[in-house]
Design an enzyme around this catalytic site. Structure first.
Site, PDB file in Angstrom:
ATOM      1  N   ARG A 192       5.410  63.046 -12.921  1.00 51.31           N
ATOM      2  CA  ARG A 192       6.018  64.275 -12.418  1.00 51.31           C
ATOM      3  C   ARG A 192       6.069  64.220 -10.889  1.00 51.31           C
ATOM      4  NH1 ARG A 192       7.989  65.025 -16.564  1.00 51.31           N
ATOM      5  NH2 ARG A 192       7.776  66.728 -18.045  1.00 51.31           N
ATOM      6  N   GLU A 247      14.312  68.908  -8.694  1.00 44.32           N
ATOM      7  CA  GLU A 247      15.330  68.166  -9.449  1.00 44.32           C
ATOM      8  C   GLU A 247      16.445  69.119  -9.857  1.00 44.32           C
ATOM      9  OE1 GLU A 247      13.394  66.130 -12.685  1.00 44.32           O
ATOM     10  OE2 GLU A 247      12.018  65.104 -11.341  1.00 44.32           O
ATOM     11  N   HIS A 305      15.337  60.990 -13.348  1.00 48.68           N
ATOM     12  CA  HIS A 305      14.472  61.500 -14.432  1.00 48.68           C
ATOM     13  C   HIS A 305      14.986  61.042 -15.806  1.00 48.68           C
ATOM     14  CE1 HIS A 305      11.447  64.875 -15.528  1.00 48.68           C
ATOM     15  NE2 HIS A 305      11.430  63.918 -16.438  1.00 48.68           N
TER      16      HIS A 305
HETATM   17  P1  NAP Z   1      -1.309  61.642 -21.912  1.00 48.50           P
HETATM   18  O1  NAP Z   1      -1.393  60.764 -23.107  1.00 48.50           O
HETATM   19  O2  NAP Z   1      -1.895  62.998 -21.964  1.00 48.50           O
HETATM   20  O3  NAP Z   1      -1.894  60.812 -20.669  1.00 48.50           O
HETATM   21  C1  NAP Z   1      -2.210  61.391 -19.443  1.00 48.50           C
HETATM   22  C2  NAP Z   1      -3.512  60.762 -18.963  1.00 48.50           C
HETATM   23  O4  NAP Z   1      -3.795  61.263 -17.655  1.00 48.50           O
HETATM   24  C3  NAP Z   1      -4.710  61.097 -19.853  1.00 48.50           C
HETATM   25  O5  NAP Z   1      -5.448  59.935 -20.074  1.00 48.50           O
HETATM   26  C4  NAP Z   1      -5.487  62.110 -19.012  1.00 48.50           C
HETATM   27  O6  NAP Z   1      -6.867  62.101 -19.220  1.00 48.50           O
HETATM   28  C5  NAP Z   1      -5.172  61.607 -17.628  1.00 48.50           C
HETATM   29  N1  NAP Z   1      -5.452  62.636 -16.606  1.00 48.50           N
HETATM   30  C6  NAP Z   1      -5.375  63.988 -16.703  1.00 48.50           C
HETATM   31  N2  NAP Z   1      -5.731  64.561 -15.547  1.00 48.50           N
HETATM   32  C7  NAP Z   1      -6.049  63.551 -14.696  1.00 48.50           C
HETATM   33  C8  NAP Z   1      -6.508  63.511 -13.359  1.00 48.50           C
HETATM   34  N3  NAP Z   1      -6.705  64.633 -12.665  1.00 48.50           N
HETATM   35  N4  NAP Z   1      -6.764  62.298 -12.807  1.00 48.50           N
HETATM   36  C9  NAP Z   1      -6.594  61.156 -13.516  1.00 48.50           C
HETATM   37  N5  NAP Z   1      -6.149  61.146 -14.803  1.00 48.50           N
HETATM   38  C10 NAP Z   1      -5.877  62.324 -15.373  1.00 48.50           C
HETATM   39  O7  NAP Z   1       0.228  61.865 -21.501  1.00 48.50           O
HETATM   40  P2  NAP Z   1       1.426  60.807 -21.655  1.00 48.50           P
HETATM   41  O8  NAP Z   1       2.100  61.009 -22.966  1.00 48.50           O
HETATM   42  O9  NAP Z   1       0.926  59.460 -21.285  1.00 48.50           O
HETATM   43  O10 NAP Z   1       2.411  61.377 -20.514  1.00 48.50           O
HETATM   44  C11 NAP Z   1       2.010  61.409 -19.162  1.00 48.50           C
HETATM   45  C12 NAP Z   1       2.982  62.210 -18.318  1.00 48.50           C
HETATM   46  O11 NAP Z   1       4.188  61.485 -18.159  1.00 48.50           O
HETATM   47  C13 NAP Z   1       3.417  63.544 -18.926  1.00 48.50           C
HETATM   48  O12 NAP Z   1       2.513  64.578 -18.617  1.00 48.50           O
HETATM   49  C14 NAP Z   1       4.795  63.783 -18.329  1.00 48.50           C
HETATM   50  O13 NAP Z   1       4.692  64.659 -17.235  1.00 48.50           O
HETATM   51  C15 NAP Z   1       5.241  62.414 -17.861  1.00 48.50           C
HETATM   52  N6  NAP Z   1       6.469  61.922 -18.525  1.00 48.50           N
HETATM   53  C16 NAP Z   1       7.587  61.724 -17.797  1.00 48.50           C
HETATM   54  C17 NAP Z   1       8.729  61.241 -18.399  1.00 48.50           C
HETATM   55  C18 NAP Z   1       9.983  60.978 -17.630  1.00 48.50           C
HETATM   56  O14 NAP Z   1      11.069  61.206 -18.133  1.00 48.50           O
HETATM   57  N7  NAP Z   1       9.898  60.469 -16.417  1.00 48.50           N
HETATM   58  C19 NAP Z   1       8.735  60.974 -19.774  1.00 48.50           C
HETATM   59  C20 NAP Z   1       7.574  61.184 -20.490  1.00 48.50           C
HETATM   60  C21 NAP Z   1       6.433  61.652 -19.858  1.00 48.50           C
HETATM   61  P3  NAP Z   1      -7.545  62.706 -20.581  1.00 48.50           P
HETATM   62  O15 NAP Z   1      -7.492  61.560 -21.542  1.00 48.50           O
HETATM   63  O16 NAP Z   1      -8.913  63.094 -20.166  1.00 48.50           O
HETATM   64  O17 NAP Z   1      -6.684  63.870 -21.003  1.00 48.50           O
END
Ligand code: NAP
Length: 321
Positions: free
Chosen positions: A237, A266, A285
């Protein structure tokens, strides 16, 4: 039951929804203007929304009948989940189905910025490729042997780690919770402090969610810890990075370059100083934007809403936070 979609979805998804509900689809300006959203949501039982719709406490207060919000995204920083929980509204999202596509785009950005592919494309198109490049010109960097530092080792972070390993990269990570040792071993990933992650990595890739803790956490203070030869990649993000600081860091050589799929605001365009820098690669994005993935997201968004409105647990429910 009545439902609202803040923009059109695939035809098959709309057909599914129309079999069950009275469906209203906003076809105008994106994102749906707040005043319009406030008036249209008042009599709705369900909502399908997108990451740029701000679904805050005011919207929920206006939505007296609302029981379910289904977002077409894995990120849910645009929804006030606490306000939803307070009103008994079930919030669901679409993780897993977009992990591979987003990890693939992340690798595309890493490969492109290190090998200067898009920069080469621009060189030719602008008519600036005048002489055959010599042995020291237009050099990029190998991925093999470089350290990839992953911030946020969740679904997408681990998918990027596996892909990057296949390119011979070493994997370090920092995350809110450490992975089990067995998982670290499979991924070949080393857990380090946030400080070490930024100091030692050749490429930093952000995969944490946008939360109050991660808001603008990548600022000049942390960018200065990075090697001058290092690159920053963000497909999570835009609000996780302080963009003004990043512009200064890229302009003054604090870091070598960046590749971004997401931005503070955006859509963004030529008015954004980031777009005037040469050591940056930017995409609009498109992390999850493949036909297969968007179809799977549509299926999931519909399933989540149908389950929630029938009083069952959606496939993926957001925990209130
Ligand atoms: P996820 O499985 O929830 O992974 C996020 C990771 O970040 C988790 O391991 C979480 O820890 C960790 N985290 C949370 N707070 C943190 C902090 N303060 N410092 C360090 N690590 C932290 O989510 P995901 O499915 O991988 O997706 C991640 C993000 O990608 C989404 O939230 C979304 O905003 C973004 N995204 C963007 C696109 C795009 O089109 N560009 C597409 C998809 C996703 P815990 O295990 O403790 O929860």
């Amino acid at each position: 039951m009545k439902i609202l979609l803040t923009r059109p979805l695939h035809d098959f998804a709309l057909m599914e929804l129309r079999k069950r509900y009275d469906v209203e689809v906003h076809k105008g300006k994106v994102p749906m203007p707040k005043r319009l959203l406030l008036s249209r949501i008042a009599d709705k039982d369900g909502l399908i929304c997108y990451p740029y719709d701000r679904i805050d406490a005011e919207i929920m207060a206006a939505a007296k009948k609302l029981r379910a919000i289904s977002t077409f995204s894995v990120g849910y920083d645009h929804i006030d989940t606490r306000a939803a929980a307070g009103r008994g509204i079930v919030v669901s999202y679409t993780p897993e189905v977009l992990t591979g596509a987003t990890a693939d785009l992340t690798m595309t950005l890493i490969l492109d910025i290190l090998r200067r592919a898009s920069e080469g494309d621009r060189l030719i198109r602008s008519g600036r490729w005048k002489t055959i490049l010599g042995p020291y010109e237009f050099l990029g960097s190998d991925l093999s042997g470089k350290t990839l530092g992953i911030l946020g080792m969740g679904r997408i972070g681990t998918a990027v780690a596996s892909r990057a390993r296949a390119f011979g990269m070493k994997i370090s990570y920092h995350s809110r919770s450490r992975l089990p040792a067995s998982r670290e071993k499979i991924l070949g990933a080393r857990y380090v402090t946030l400080d070490r992650l930024f100091r030692e990595s050749d490429v930093i890739s952000i995969h944490a969610p946008h939360t109050p803790e991660t808001n603008e956490m990548v600022d000049m203070k942390i960018l200065r810890k990075m090697k001058r030869s290092a690159y920053l990649v963000n497909t999570a993000r835009g609000k996780i990075i302080n963009e003004r600081d990043l512009v200064v860091a890229l302009r003054t050589g604090v870091i070598a370059g960046a590749a971004l799929d997401v931005f503070q605001m955006e859509p963004t365009g030529p008015a954004n100083p980031l777009t005037r820098l040469t050591n940056i690669l930017i995409t609009p994005h498109i992390g999850s934007a493949t036909s297969e993935t968007r179809r799977a997201m549509a299926e999931m968004a519909v399933r989540n809403l149908v389950l929630s409105l029938s009083g069952k647990k959606p496939v993926y429910q957001v925990r209130a936070g």
